[in-house]
Design a protein around this motif. Sequence first.
Motif, mmCIF file in Angstrom:
data_model
loop_
_atom_site.group_PDB
_atom_site.id
_atom_site.type_symbol
_atom_site.label_atom_id
_atom_site.label_comp_id
_atom_site.label_asym_id
_atom_site.label_seq_id
_atom_site.Cartn_x
_atom_site.Cartn_y
_atom_site.Cartn_z
ATOM 1 N N ALA A 33 -53.840 7.640 53.058
ATOM 2 C CA ALA A 33 -52.864 7.968 52.023
ATOM 3 C C ALA A 33 -51.475 7.402 52.301
ATOM 4 O O ALA A 33 -50.626 7.397 51.410
ATOM 5 C CB ALA A 33 -52.775 9.484 51.870
ATOM 6 N N LEU A 34 -51.221 6.941 53.526
ATOM 7 C CA LEU A 34 -49.877 6.474 53.876
ATOM 8 C C LEU A 34 -49.381 5.309 53.010
ATOM 9 O O LEU A 34 -48.236 5.332 52.552
ATOM 10 C CB LEU A 34 -49.816 6.098 55.352
ATOM 11 N N PRO A 35 -50.196 4.283 52.751
ATOM 12 C CA PRO A 35 -49.674 3.191 51.902
ATOM 13 C C PRO A 35 -49.326 3.650 50.492
ATOM 14 O O PRO A 35 -48.329 3.211 49.920
ATOM 15 C CB PRO A 35 -50.799 2.167 51.882
ATOM 16 N N TYR A 36 -50.123 4.552 49.943
ATOM 17 C CA TYR A 36 -49.853 5.039 48.594
ATOM 18 C C TYR A 36 -48.613 5.919 48.557
ATOM 19 O O TYR A 36 -47.832 5.866 47.604
ATOM 20 C CB TYR A 36 -51.065 5.795 48.057
ATOM 21 N N ALA A 37 -48.421 6.706 49.594
ATOM 22 C CA ALA A 37 -47.220 7.535 49.661
ATOM 23 C C ALA A 37 -45.973 6.663 49.793
ATOM 24 O O ALA A 37 -44.944 6.939 49.159
ATOM 25 C CB ALA A 37 -47.318 8.505 50.836
ATOM 26 N N PHE A 38 -46.049 5.622 50.602
ATOM 27 C CA PHE A 38 -44.902 4.730 50.752
ATOM 28 C C PHE A 38 -44.606 4.012 49.441
ATOM 29 O O PHE A 38 -43.447 3.896 49.036
ATOM 30 C CB PHE A 38 -45.149 3.720 51.870
ATOM 31 N N ALA A 39 -45.638 3.514 48.766
ATOM 32 C CA ALA A 39 -45.431 2.808 47.500
ATOM 33 C C ALA A 39 -44.869 3.746 46.433
ATOM 34 O O ALA A 39 -43.986 3.368 45.660
ATOM 35 C CB ALA A 39 -46.740 2.186 47.023
#
Length: 137
Positions: A33-39
Motif C-alpha cells: 500500500a505504500l506506493p498508493y499512499a504516497f501517490a
Amino acid sequence: MIWIPLALMLATFTLAQLQRFGPAPGLGWLPAALPYAFAGAAAWFAAALLLTVDMKPAVVAAIEAGRAFEARHAGLVTALLAALGAGLACTGFARAAWRLSEALCEPPENAYHFGVAGPAAMGVLGALLLALTLARL
C-alpha cells in the motif's frame, strides 16, 4: 491543512526506505500500500497547493518574461531550438534503431519485449523542434 499530505508523504517515503533494508515481520499489506499512499498524498498536496495559491500572476509574469527574452534574443532562441531538435532527433532515432536491431537479433521468444516507443517519441519530438526551427527562419 497543507502539512497533512506533506507529513503523509514523508512517512510513506520513510517506510519505503526502511523496506529496502529488509522486510519487517508483521507488516502484512503495508508494503503493497505504500506506493498508493504516497501517490495519494502527492495528489492531495498538489490539489491543496493549487487551490490555496493564486498562480495567475506568476504564470502571467513567466509568459511575459519569455516573450521579452524571445524578442531580445530571437537568433539565440532559434539556434537553441535547432540544437535541441537535432540532438533529440539523432539520439532518439538512433536509440530506437539500436533497440530494434537488438530485438531482431534475439531469439523469437524475447523479440517481442523491446521498447522502441520512448526513443521514437523522443526522435519525433526532435523532428518537430527542427520543423519549428525551419518555420522560424
